[in-house]
Design a protein around this motif. Structure first.
Motif, PDB file in Angstrom:
ATOM      1  N   SER A 147       0.807  -1.228   0.000  1.00  0.00           N
ATOM      2  CA  SER A 147       0.000   0.000   0.000  1.00  0.00           C
ATOM      3  C   SER A 147       0.839   1.276   0.000  1.00  0.00           C
ATOM      4  N   GLY A 148       2.094   1.167   0.423  1.00  0.00           N
ATOM      5  CA  GLY A 148       2.931   2.364   0.540  1.00  0.00           C
ATOM      6  C   GLY A 148       2.661   3.146   1.820  1.00  0.00           C
ATOM      7  N   LEU A 149       1.843   2.601   2.715  1.00  0.00           N
ATOM      8  CA  LEU A 149       1.541   3.274   3.979  1.00  0.00           C
ATOM      9  C   LEU A 149       2.601   2.926   5.026  1.00  0.00           C
ATOM     10  N   PRO A 150       2.895   3.892   5.921  1.00  0.00           N
ATOM     11  CA  PRO A 150       3.857   3.601   6.992  1.00  0.00           C
ATOM     12  C   PRO A 150       3.395   2.451   7.871  1.00  0.00           C
ATOM     13  N   LEU A 151       4.362   1.793   8.484  1.00  0.00           N
ATOM     14  CA  LEU A 151       4.114   0.629   9.332  1.00  0.00           C
ATOM     15  C   LEU A 151       4.219   1.012  10.803  1.00  0.00           C
ATOM     16  N   LEU A 152       3.308   0.514  11.607  1.00  0.00           N
ATOM     17  CA  LEU A 152       3.341   0.687  13.058  1.00  0.00           C
ATOM     18  C   LEU A 152       3.200  -0.687  13.696  1.00  0.00           C
ATOM     19  N   LEU A 153       4.166  -1.061  14.525  1.00  0.00           N
ATOM     20  CA  LEU A 153       4.095  -2.332  15.241  1.00  0.00           C
ATOM     21  C   LEU A 153       3.784  -2.053  16.699  1.00  0.00           C
ATOM     22  N   ILE A 154       2.911  -2.871  17.264  1.00  0.00           N
ATOM     23  CA  ILE A 154       2.472  -2.675  18.637  1.00  0.00           C
ATOM     24  C   ILE A 154       2.925  -3.869  19.468  1.00  0.00           C
ATOM     25  N   ARG A 155       3.789  -3.580  20.452  1.00  0.00           N
ATOM     26  CA  ARG A 155       4.235  -4.644  21.362  1.00  0.00           C
ATOM     27  C   ARG A 155       3.131  -4.950  22.368  1.00  0.00           C
ATOM     28  N   LYS A 156       3.175  -6.135  22.918  1.00  0.00           N
ATOM     29  CA  LYS A 156       2.169  -6.493  23.933  1.00  0.00           C
ATOM     30  C   LYS A 156       2.399  -5.740  25.233  1.00  0.00           C
ATOM     31  N   ASP A 157       3.653  -5.356  25.501  1.00  0.00           N
ATOM     32  CA  ASP A 157       3.992  -4.602  26.703  1.00  0.00           C
ATOM     33  C   ASP A 157       5.037  -3.550  26.340  1.00  0.00           C
ATOM     34  N   ASP A 158       5.206  -2.576  27.242  1.00  0.00           N
ATOM     35  CA  ASP A 158       6.262  -1.588  27.055  1.00  0.00           C
ATOM     36  C   ASP A 158       7.618  -2.271  27.107  1.00  0.00           C
ATOM     37  N   LYS A 159       8.497  -1.836  26.221  1.00  0.00           N
ATOM     38  CA  LYS A 159       9.870  -2.332  26.245  1.00  0.00           C
ATOM     39  C   LYS A 159      10.601  -1.506  27.299  1.00  0.00           C
ATOM     40  N   SER A 160      11.285  -2.169  28.213  1.00  0.00           N
ATOM     41  CA  SER A 160      11.895  -1.451  29.326  1.00  0.00           C
ATOM     42  C   SER A 160      13.362  -1.109  29.107  1.00  0.00           C
ATOM     43  N   TYR A 161      13.918  -1.423  27.947  1.00  0.00           N
ATOM     44  CA  TYR A 161      15.323  -1.130  27.690  1.00  0.00           C
ATOM     45  C   TYR A 161      15.449  -0.437  26.330  1.00  0.00           C
ATOM     46  N   GLY A 162      16.662  -0.011  26.006  1.00  0.00           N
ATOM     47  CA  GLY A 162      16.882   0.696  24.740  1.00  0.00           C
ATOM     48  C   GLY A 162      16.060   1.974  24.688  1.00  0.00           C
ATOM     49  N   THR A 163      15.367   2.184  23.590  1.00  0.00           N
ATOM     50  CA  THR A 163      14.535   3.383  23.465  1.00  0.00           C
ATOM     51  C   THR A 163      13.185   3.220  24.151  1.00  0.00           C
ATOM     52  N   GLY A 164      12.897   1.992  24.613  1.00  0.00           N
ATOM     53  CA  GLY A 164      11.667   1.730  25.357  1.00  0.00           C
ATOM     54  C   GLY A 164      10.428   1.912  24.507  1.00  0.00           C
ATOM     55  N   GLY A 165       9.286   1.915  25.171  1.00  0.00           N
ATOM     56  CA  GLY A 165       8.026   2.179  24.507  1.00  0.00           C
ATOM     57  C   GLY A 165       7.304   0.941  24.034  1.00  0.00           C
ATOM     58  N   ARG A 166       6.097   1.151  23.603  1.00  0.00           N
ATOM     59  CA  ARG A 166       5.242   0.053  23.158  1.00  0.00           C
ATOM     60  C   ARG A 166       5.144  -0.032  21.643  1.00  0.00           C
ATOM     61  N   PHE A 167       5.557   1.036  20.965  1.00  0.00           N
ATOM     62  CA  PHE A 167       5.370   1.091  19.513  1.00  0.00           C
ATOM     63  C   PHE A 167       6.700   1.095  18.771  1.00  0.00           C
ATOM     64  N   VAL A 168       6.702   0.452  17.603  1.00  0.00           N
ATOM     65  CA  VAL A 168       7.806   0.547  16.657  1.00  0.00           C
ATOM     66  C   VAL A 168       7.214   1.232  15.442  1.00  0.00           C
ATOM     67  N   GLY A 169       7.742   2.403  15.117  1.00  0.00           N
ATOM     68  CA  GLY A 169       7.160   3.231  14.069  1.00  0.00           C
ATOM     69  C   GLY A 169       6.584   4.476  14.709  1.00  0.00           C
ATOM     70  N   GLU A 170       6.173   5.413  13.876  1.00  0.00           N
ATOM     71  CA  GLU A 170       5.706   6.693  14.389  1.00  0.00           C
ATOM     72  C   GLU A 170       4.189   6.697  14.552  1.00  0.00           C
ATOM     73  N   LEU A 171       3.754   7.090  15.736  1.00  0.00           N
ATOM     74  CA  LEU A 171       2.331   7.248  16.017  1.00  0.00           C
ATOM     75  C   LEU A 171       2.115   8.691  16.453  1.00  0.00           C
ATOM     76  N   ARG A 172       1.458   9.466  15.587  1.00  0.00           N
ATOM     77  CA  ARG A 172       1.168  10.867  15.894  1.00  0.00           C
ATOM     78  C   ARG A 172      -0.252  10.994  16.410  1.00  0.00           C
ATOM     79  N   ALA A 173      -0.472  11.995  17.227  1.00  0.00           N
ATOM     80  CA  ALA A 173      -1.826  12.273  17.716  1.00  0.00           C
ATOM     81  C   ALA A 173      -2.741  12.493  16.512  1.00  0.00           C
ATOM     82  N   GLY A 174      -3.864  11.829  16.510  1.00  0.00           N
ATOM     83  CA  GLY A 174      -4.830  11.965  15.421  1.00  0.00           C
ATOM     84  C   GLY A 174      -4.590  11.037  14.247  1.00  0.00           C
ATOM     85  N   SER A 175      -3.471  10.315  14.253  1.00  0.00           N
ATOM     86  CA  SER A 175      -3.195   9.375  13.148  1.00  0.00           C
ATOM     87  C   SER A 175      -4.256   8.287  13.104  1.00  0.00           C
ATOM     88  N   LYS A 176      -4.704   7.994  11.882  1.00  0.00           N
ATOM     89  CA  LYS A 176      -5.672   6.919  11.676  1.00  0.00           C
ATOM     90  C   LYS A 176      -4.906   5.640  11.338  1.00  0.00           C
TER      91      LYS A 176
END
Length: 178
Positions: free
Chosen positions: A87-116
């Motif tokens: 599709s050419g659309l950006p990819l967002l991966l959602i972890r089951k839990d927050d990653k507690s090391y490295g850059t941390g967080g629950r998402f791989v990819g960019e999630l902006r406020a209001g993104s569909k």
């Protein structure tokens, strides 16, 4: 045409040909017993079947306002990646839990406020795992209105996702396969 009988038959045939549909006595992740099992890993590791899934999902997405396609780690990663490429659309991966090391967080990819975000799911039964991802995306001010599943086992996912305002769009239903 997405969702047409021809499209559904193409995918149904591909899922059967790659060995994703198995019959016997199986215990599902939910603990329920089943006389069939959808081994979607067979489909997501078979290039021809994965391509068909990506093409069919992209046809569905074409009529929607979507900023990114997402998938829950690990099962939906190959599906969401293939649809992102198609599709050419950006990819967002959602972890089951927050990653507690490295850059941390629950998402791989960019999630902006209001993104569909349109989520891809391999097989839906109750829709519980994708519902958790929807809540995580919404907690970060993202929007989820639709989930595309490769196979819906027709065991309540449609109703459960509708209860949180999300439409489940199955590419095929279990009744198409068994």
């Amino acid at each position: 045409m997405p969702g047409s009988e021809k499209s559904k038959q193409l995918l149904t045939d591909a899922l059967k040909a790659c060995g994703a549909v198995r019959f016997g006595d199986f215990t599902l992740a939910s603990g329920k017993k089943s006389t069939y099992y959808i081994d979607i890993k067979k489909a997501s590791t078979d290039p021809a079947t994965l391509r068909i899934i990506a093409q069919e999902a992209t046809k569905v997405i074409a009529g929607m306002q979507v900023d990114a396609v997402g998938g829950v780690v690990l099962g939906s990663v190959p599906l969401a990646t293939a649809v992102s490429l198609e599709s050419g659309l950006p990819l967002l991966l959602i972890r089951k839990d927050d990653k507690s090391y490295g850059t941390g967080g629950r998402f791989v990819g960019e999630l902006r406020a209001g993104s569909k975000v349109l989520l891809l799911e391999d097989v839906t039964t109750s829709g519980g795992s994708v519902k958790d991802a929807i809540e995580a995306i919404r907690a970060q001010c993202g929007e989820v209105q639709n989930v595309i599943t490769v196979v819906d086992r027709e065991s309540g996912a449609t109703e459960n996702l509708a209860s949180v305002g999300v439409k489940l769009i199955p590419l095929v239903r279990a009744s198409d396969l068994v």
